[in-house]
Design an enzyme around this catalytic site. Structure first.
Site, PDB file in Angstrom:
ATOM      1  N   LYS A 233       2.743  10.631   8.030  1.00  0.00           N
ATOM      2  CA  LYS A 233       2.019  10.191   9.234  1.00  0.00           C
ATOM      3  C   LYS A 233       2.629  10.776  10.515  1.00  0.00           C
ATOM      4  CE  LYS A 233      -0.162   6.302   7.092  1.00  0.00           C
ATOM      5  NZ  LYS A 233      -1.577   6.061   7.171  1.00  0.00           N
TER       6      LYS A 233
ATOM      7  N   PHE B  52       0.848  -1.190   0.000  1.00  0.00           N
ATOM      8  CA  PHE B  52       0.000   0.000   0.000  1.00  0.00           C
ATOM      9  C   PHE B  52       0.885   1.241   0.000  1.00  0.00           C
ATOM     10  CE2 PHE B  52      -2.600   3.422   1.585  1.00  0.00           C
ATOM     11  CZ  PHE B  52      -3.787   3.228   0.895  1.00  0.00           C
TER      12      PHE B  52
ATOM     13  N   ASP C   1       9.428   2.997   1.533  1.00  0.00           N
ATOM     14  CA  ASP C   1       8.276   3.749   2.007  1.00  0.00           C
ATOM     15  C   ASP C   1       8.127   3.487   3.504  1.00  0.00           C
ATOM     16  OD1 ASP C   1       5.807   4.658   2.756  1.00  0.00           O
ATOM     17  OD2 ASP C   1       4.770   3.978   0.949  1.00  0.00           O
TER      18      ASP C   1
HETATM   19  C1  LIG Z   1       3.127   2.748   3.605  1.00  0.00           C
HETATM   20  C2  LIG Z   1       2.188   3.846   3.203  1.00  0.00           C
HETATM   21  N1  LIG Z   1       2.521   4.656   2.193  1.00  0.00           N
HETATM   22  C3  LIG Z   1       1.728   5.657   1.800  1.00  0.00           C
HETATM   23  C4  LIG Z   1       0.516   5.885   2.415  1.00  0.00           C
HETATM   24  C5  LIG Z   1      -0.360   7.011   1.980  1.00  0.00           C
HETATM   25  O1  LIG Z   1      -0.301   8.035   2.930  1.00  0.00           O
HETATM   26  P1  LIG Z   1      -1.410   9.172   2.988  1.00  0.00           P
HETATM   27  O2  LIG Z   1      -2.697   8.532   3.344  1.00  0.00           O
HETATM   28  O3  LIG Z   1      -0.875  10.127   4.022  1.00  0.00           O
HETATM   29  O4  LIG Z   1      -1.452   9.813   1.647  1.00  0.00           O
HETATM   30  C6  LIG Z   1       0.117   5.055   3.475  1.00  0.00           C
HETATM   31  C7  LIG Z   1      -1.180   5.258   4.148  1.00  0.00           C
HETATM   32  O5  LIG Z   1      -1.687   4.441   4.879  1.00  0.00           O
HETATM   33  C8  LIG Z   1       0.968   4.012   3.875  1.00  0.00           C
HETATM   34  O6  LIG Z   1       0.640   3.176   4.872  1.00  0.00           O
END
Ligand SMILES: Cc1ncc(COP(=O)(O)O)c(C=O)c1O
Lengths: 48, 357
Positions: free
Chosen positions: B256, B142, B227
């Site tokens: 986050k 994700f 990520d």
């Molecule tokens: C690993 C990861 N990358 C990217 C995102 C996307 O982040 P955002 O919701 O702040 O756009 C998330 C969201 O849960 C995530 O868990």
């Protein structure tokens, strides 16, 4: 009420407390989880 | 109640998204939150909720950590948004502070407002830096729901309604270095991975996987984007989860908890090598609100809290006994709980028939 879930993978219950959660809160949560499991087991057996 | 006496749940149903309103109501969460502190959230009726959801990784420092709130309040009084005509001190300071603690030679930062934006930017910068176009991502991953991030997200339920997505994105099984070796050729710009898959149900890859992928990308001249939007900022018992294997990526993505649970804030970190072409043309990727002083003040205070309260270490310590209790419960209820997984502070129960406790 304890809230712990994940909408993106509903079969998984995620416990994501703050990193500075006081120790006793973990005990409280573990108790709540134990109660919820016991109640769910009872429900499951009633409907089985 | 809203101005016209309508409840927040009813207004969500009428003006935001009826499906979402029904989902939350079905889960018994149809009250409106009015206040939060530490691990707790209160609704309009004064009911207290013990928040172990943590905003999907946002509230690693709890709600409204006093030090972070104070830093943001002070910055609000001085200058919340960038005038865009002079340098911004909080932005400069946050970049320097992150350079000190991020792995390897990562020392350059681009700030944005969310995790998805960090992913989008990194995909672009990886193509720019490598001169190649193909991206490899992991199945069940994700990375967000905008078109580029979604193209790197290995979840069919989010992809299918929007097909076709971007071309030249290839999915491989997560945790399988042999599959990665097969897919990685000289056309690949970058591999993007979560060190631990969060939204996919918390899947921890075999120890050594990330290091092997790092080695493979080096051999084939591809870049590695990690990520750490969810795993970063102490969450797994390390400042960044890639430290577990001593892996140094070319890009690290944060969001986050980076905003301290008080402000939205995202960041792309990169090495001087992957930043070089971006520096020749600095306006090729930009954001109006990204790196605003208010959010960066929150980020600096969040780093202070992470380091001074030694939260990564604490996460590792506190997580273990809690995990042991969850494991014992899983053993007591094998018909309800399939598995309990954890990476230090992170604990997850995989239920059979139970959806929520
Ligand atoms: C690993 C990861 N990358 C990217 C995102 C996307 O982040 P955002 O919701 O702040 O756009 C998330 C969201 O849960 C995530 O868990």
């Amino acid at each position: 009420m304890l809230v712990a879930f994940t909408l993106n993978a509903p079969e998984v219950i995620r416990f994501e407390p703050p990193l500075n959660t006081p120790h006793q809160l973990f005990d409280e949560v573990a108790e709540k989880v134990a109660t919820a499991l016991a109640e769910t087991k009872k429900l499951v057996s009633e409907f089985a | 109640m809203n101005g016209d006496g309508e409840s927040a749940a009813a207004a969500y149903a009428r003006h935001v998204n009826d499906g979402l309103a029904r989902l939350l109501s079905f889960m018994g969460l149809d009250a409106a939150a009015v206040r939060a502190e530490g691990c707790f959230v209160w609704d309009e009726q004064g009911r207290r909720f013990l928040d172990f959801l943590g905003g999907y990784g946002v509230f690693s420092f709890g709600h409204r950590h006093p030090r972070i709130v104070a830093a943001v309040t002070a910055q609000l009084e001085r200058m919340p948004l960038s005038a865009k005509i002079l340098f911004d001190k909080p932005t400069a300071e946050l970049a320097a502070r992150l350079a000190d603690i991020t792995p390897g030679s990562i020392s350059k930062f681009f700030f944005c407002n969310s995790g998805t934006e960090a992913v989008e930017g990194a995909l672009k910068l990886a193509r720019l830096a490598s001169g190649r176009s193909r991206i490899i991502y992991a199945e069940n991953s994700f990375h967000g729901k905008t078109l580029g991030a979604l193209s790197a997200t290995g979840r069919d339920k989010y992809r299918e309604p929007f097909l076709p997505l971007l071309p030249e994105f290839t999915g491989v099984p997560f945790g399988d270095a042999t599959a990665m070796a097969k897919a990685l050729d000289e056309t690949v710009a970058a591999v993007i991975l979560e060190p631990i898959q969060g939204e996919g149900g918390v899947i921890v890859p075999p120890l050594g996987y990330l290091a092997e992928v790092r080695e493979l990308t080096r051999q084939r001249g591809a870049l590695l984007i990690l990520d750490e939007v969810q795993t970063g900022m102490g969450r797994t018992g390390y400042n960044f989860a890639c430290e577990r294997e001593g892996v140094e990526p070319d890009f690290i993505l944060l969001a986050k908890a980076l905003g301290g649970g008080v402000m939205p804030l995202g960041a792309i970190g990169g090495t001087p090598e992957v930043w070089a072409k971006f520096e020749q043309n600095p306006l090729i990727h930009s954001s109006t609100f990204g790196g605003n002083p208010l959010a960066c003040a929150a980020g600096i205070a969040a780093l202070d809290v992470l380091q001074e309260e030694q939260l990564a270490e604490r996460a590792a310590q506190e997580g273990e006994p809690f995990l042991a209790r969850l494991r014992k419960l899983a053993a007591d209820y094998p018909d309800l709980v399939k598995e309990t997984r954890s990476s230090r502070s992170r604990c997850w129960s995989h239920s059979r028939s139970m959806r929520r406790k």
